[in-house]
Scaffold this motif. Structure first.
Motif, short mmCIF file in Angstrom:
data_model
loop_
_atom_site.label_atom_id
_atom_site.label_comp_id
_atom_site.label_asym_id
_atom_site.label_seq_id
_atom_site.Cartn_x
_atom_site.Cartn_y
_atom_site.Cartn_z
N ASN A 117 35.93 47.79 42.73
CA ASN A 117 34.56 48.21 43.04
C ASN A 117 34.27 49.58 42.43
O ASN A 117 33.20 49.80 41.83
CB ASN A 117 34.35 48.27 44.55
N VAL A 172 39.52 38.85 43.42
CA VAL A 172 38.10 38.78 43.05
C VAL A 172 37.50 37.43 43.46
O VAL A 172 36.40 37.37 44.04
CB VAL A 172 37.91 39.02 41.54
N THR A 175 37.07 37.37 47.29
CA THR A 175 36.03 38.27 47.77
C THR A 175 34.63 37.75 47.46
O THR A 175 33.72 37.85 48.30
CB THR A 175 36.20 39.67 47.14
N THR A 176 34.44 37.19 46.28
CA THR A 176 33.13 36.68 45.89
C THR A 176 32.82 35.31 46.48
O THR A 176 31.73 34.79 46.29
CB THR A 176 33.02 36.59 44.36
#
Length: 198
Positions: A117, A172, A175-176
């Protein structure tokens, strides 16, 4: 204003760093200004600058604290897990355990990897936080390479790099919400990658 080394070892410094860490992680680095941090921490902007010198230095301190927290949490739990077997089999189980711990951490940190991030916001600049981001990524690369080296794999560097990519991709994708089972897929892929030839 003169730059100073981060100094969280005072009550005000610790309050600023704790407050900033929460705000930076949940809202983003660029979205959070020093006025908000000072207000939320209950200090003046002067106190913030006296302790950290600049917002950039405060961001670097946040990332350093985050890395230290992650490395301590992860290292303690991985050591406690141990692994059955010996040699290559033990290496596989340690890698799988590391990916299980990464999933546990991800479930508790809904905005995903703080370092990915942060890189999205400050990468490509001269920001001091970039060195901390690199340190964190090299730490996990070193973990996977080290586990395989300790298990006696002659190709530990190459395989460790490949497992590291599985780890980063899983973080990733999880999380997405692109792949809710991303870590399970990464563990399966790691087992296949590390399986003995033939």
């Amino acid at each position: 204003m003169p730059r100073r080394s981060p100094n969280p070892h005072t009550p005000a410094g610790e309050k600023i760093l704790t407050t900033a860490a929460d705000l930076f992680y949940h809202r983003g680095i660029r979205a959070v200004g020093v006025d908000l941090i000072a207000d939320e921490a209950g200090v003046t902007k002067k106190t913030l600058y006296d302790r950290f010198g600049s917002k950039d230095a405060l961001v670097a301190a946040y990332l350093t604290r985050r890395h230290e927290r992650w490395a301590a949490w992860f290292g303690e739990r991985l050591a406690a897990r141990g692994a059955a077997g010996a040699g290559a089999a033990r290496g596989v189980e340690q890698v799988v355990a590391a990916l299980e711990l990464a999933e546990e951490w991800a479930r508790e940190n809904e905005r995903g990897c703080a370092f990915v991030n942060a890189h999205g916001e400050i990468g490509g600049s001269e920001h001091p936080g970039n060195a901390v981001i690199l340190t964190d990524k090299l730490y996990m690369l070193g973990v996977f390479t080290g586990l395989l080296r300790d298990a006696g794999r002659p190709d530990a560097e190459e395989l460790g790099a490949q497992v590291h990519l599985l780890y980063e991709g899983a973080m990733v994708a999880y999380t997405t919400r692109a792949q809710p089972n991303a870590f399970a897929a990464a563990r399966a892929a790691a087992r296949g990658l590390l399986a003995p030839a033939g």
